[in-house]
Design an enzyme around this catalytic site. Structure first.
Site, PDB file in Angstrom:
ATOM      1  N   LYS A   1      10.952  48.671   3.775  1.00 36.42           N
ATOM      2  CA  LYS A   1      11.117  47.219   3.631  1.00 36.42           C
ATOM      3  C   LYS A   1      12.009  46.714   4.753  1.00 36.42           C
ATOM      4  O   LYS A   1      12.967  47.406   5.160  1.00 36.42           O
ATOM      5  CB  LYS A   1      11.746  46.958   2.263  1.00 36.42           C
ATOM      6  CG  LYS A   1      11.830  45.516   1.812  1.00 36.42           C
ATOM      7  CD  LYS A   1      12.386  45.495   0.382  1.00 36.42           C
ATOM      8  CE  LYS A   1      12.547  44.076  -0.133  1.00 36.42           C
ATOM      9  NZ  LYS A   1      13.164  44.081  -1.477  1.00 36.42           N
TER      10      LYS A   1
ATOM     11  N   SER B 149      10.547  41.237  -4.446  1.00 32.21           N
ATOM     12  CA  SER B 149      10.509  40.965  -3.043  1.00 32.21           C
ATOM     13  C   SER B 149       9.961  42.110  -2.187  1.00 32.21           C
ATOM     14  O   SER B 149       9.750  41.934  -0.992  1.00 32.21           O
ATOM     15  CB  SER B 149      11.905  40.592  -2.549  1.00 32.21           C
ATOM     16  OG  SER B 149      12.799  41.622  -2.831  1.00 32.21           O
TER      17      SER B 149
ATOM     18  N   SER C 196      12.638  43.720  -8.051  1.00 37.73           N
ATOM     19  CA  SER C 196      11.954  43.647  -6.758  1.00 37.73           C
ATOM     20  C   SER C 196      11.262  44.924  -6.312  1.00 37.73           C
ATOM     21  O   SER C 196      10.556  44.917  -5.308  1.00 37.73           O
ATOM     22  CB  SER C 196      12.928  43.212  -5.656  1.00 37.73           C
ATOM     23  OG  SER C 196      13.207  41.844  -5.814  1.00 37.73           O
TER      24      SER C 196
END
Lengths: 471, 99
Positions: free
Chosen positions: A71, A146, A170
């Site tokens: 990420k 996310s 997330s």
């Protein structure tokens, strides 16, 4: 070569048996990215050179030749670490996050940095400052967030595993909506050093994988005390991959009533109840328990997370790094205000401002201090539950993946969507989301397991048991 | 919990140094009000004698040994700044000649 669903375990066997080479496997991932990512938008940057460079390391290393993505809020030296934010769009990492360095030391080829909601402020990836990551199962829907790019990159066969981060849902949320395994150990188990901070008392690096065992493998490499992170648990890396056991005979599983009500989509609820019945057939005892209604966690999380966000984002002054406005400022403070005002998206602004308000003089007691006290109630609520049961099982998300546009005009979308993840997030408990088939519209459903603090083995074992119901 | 006003938004934005255009004030007033609305439920819970939890791991006062360690080089530390001169980050003048 299509590598959708390929596990680390299988890839290791295939490489040993010379079914394909490490170079082939990395190339297959890059080919998948070239073929699909212009539509899917899972990646912010692709790090082909870094991936192939890893082949110079020893073949005996646990992740040698098995590509993963990370990420884009994890610093990796020499790459841009943008947190999908306009503010950090051109920020190049001068250092590497501890958990990422450990994976690289384990031979891991890092294939790219994945898209996310900007600064991790979201649950859909629609609030990335760059582009939305679509759901590989249905391009008209969101991937979740996310860590949406991470989940999508694994689900779409662009890599074998991915590192995401969770503040409250997330990792679990996008895992559930994209049909992969999303695992987050106890808060403090994985070092936060080098991760762009969102809520420091909540943030946890986690993993998106194609199997529960893969989550355990990555945990064994990533976890362990880090002197750079004062909140890291003072224990060595947790080695659980060879200890996993899916036998649920005698296991007491809690079914929280407030996580199984009419706020949950029909077929998701049905699937969760069905899973519990199947576990019961295998010898588990299902016990109805009462936990504090998730509405209290939504309130606590909104206040605490936004307060911590306002503090953590204050370092983004645009002076030492980050976006600098070209507008003529009368003072350095005005310069900083222009830098931030022009580069923060709506979510970063509204969350920072809410947090500043809840921490400000005259409101601190009514909001932040009150939320911290209710957080104590939540922690104790779980402690009481785990005196009666060994694990808690529920749907991960109240629905399957919603359509694009779902976040529009909804300043609380994230907090509401992650309703079932927030309580365990606030208590920092280990948890996993396991894919359990699809709904009427062929969209993945996820089931979550939560266990008591430090009981990652319990989480992974029950996760494995649920996974085995579908194999 | 009093109603938020545009003036409140201006004050908050100034506190955390985020420049907002005048036409953004109403939107953020509305968003913050919406965000804080669900927090009212916390008043339903009994909090007498309940201590606050800051973080769940309970660690306190972690102290490093006083051993010098290598940090970022000056070059690495300044590599993302907009303008660098002689190893310093160039900023807008904020110490006036009069002082």
């Amino acid at each position: 070569m299509n590598i959708k669903g390929l596990t680390i375990t299988q890839a290791k066997e295939d490489l040993k048996a010379k079914k394909y080479s490490a170079k082939d496997l990395i190339s297959a991932c890059l080919d998948a990215i070239k073929a699909e990512d212009s539509q899917l938008h899972a990646f912010v940057s692709v790090t082909e050179d870094i991936a192939f460079e890893s082949l110079k390391s020893a073949k005996s290393l646990p992740l040698y030749g098995i590509p993963g993505s990370i990420k884009d809020n994890f610093n990796l030296i020499g790459t841009k670490t943008t947190a999908s934010s306009k503010n950090l769009e051109n920020y190049v990492s001068p250092y590497t996050a501890t958990v990422i360095q450990r994976l690289i030391d384990g031979g891991a080829p890092i294939i790219g940095k994945t898209n996310m909601d900007a600064f991790a402020h979201g649950s859909s990836t629609e609030t990335s400052d760059f582009f939305t990551t679509l759901n590989p199962w249905d391009y008209s829907r969101v991937s979740g967030g996310s860590s949406g790019g991470s989940a999508a990159s694994v689900a779409a066969g662009m890599c074998v595993w991915s590192i995401g981060s969770e503040t409250a849902g997330s990792v679990r949320g996008p895992a559930s909506w994209c049909g992969v395994v999303g695992f987050v150990p106890t808060y403090g188990r994985n070092s936060r050093y080098g991760v762009v901070a969102m809520g420091s008392s909540l943030d946890r690096p986690g993993t998106l994988t194609n199997s529960v065992k893969d989550a355990a493998i990555l945990l064994g490499i990533m976890s362990g005390k880090d002197p750079h992170d004062a909140t890291s648990i003072d224990k060595p890396a947790l080695q659980l991959a060879e200890l996993l056991n899916s036998d649920v005979n005698g296991l007491k599983i809690g079914r929280p009533r407030s996580y199984f009500d009419d706020r949950i989509q029909d077929d998701v609820l049905e699937r969760a109840e069905d899973i519990l019945k199947q576990l019961e057939k295998r010898g588990a005892k299902i016990i109805d328990i009462d936990l504090l209604d998730p509405k209290y966690s939504i309130a606590v999380y909104t206040i605490i997370m936004r307060s911590e966000v306002s503090s953590n984002l204050s370092r983004l002054d645009g002076i030492r790094y980050g976006y600098r406005s070209s507008r003529e400022a009368n003072s350095i403070l005005e310069q900083i205000a222009f830098n931030r005002g022009e580069s923060f998206g709506n979510e970063a602004k509204q969350r920072s401002m809410t947090g500043a308000y809840t921490l400000s003089a005259g409101y601190y007691d009514a909001y932040y201090k009150k939320a911290m006290r209710v957080r104590t109630l939540l922690v104790e609520d779980f402690k009481r539950a785990f005196e009666k049961v060994d694990a808690i099982v529920s749907p991960t998300m109240a629905t399957t993946a919603p359509k694009l546009g779902v976040t529009n005009g909804n300043p609380l979308f994230g907090e509401l969507a992650d309703m079932l993840a927030e309580p365990s997030a606030l208590a920092g408990l280990p948890c996993i989301s396991v894919p359990v088939g699809t709904d009427k519209e062929d969209l993945p459903i996820g089931i979550q397991v939560i266990t008591k603090q430090f009981d990652e083995l319990g989480t992974l074992n029950l996760g494995l048991a649920i996974e085995s119901l579908f194999k | 919990m009093s109603k938020l006003t545009r003036e409140d938004i201006k004050k908050i934005a100034n506190l955390i140094k985020i420049w907002l255009a005048d036409n953004e004030l109403e939107s953020f007033r509305s968003q913050l009000s919406t965000a804080l609305e669900p927090t009212k439920v916390l008043d339903e819970l009994p909090l007498d004698g309940v201590k606050p939890t800051a973080q769940t791991i309970g660690t306190k006062n972690i102290i490093d040994e006083d051993i010098p360690q290598k940090g970022l080089s000056q070059e690495d530390a300044t590599m993302n700044a907009d303008k660098v001169m002689n190893g310093y980050i160039v900023v807008k003048r904020f110490v006036k000649n009069e002082h």
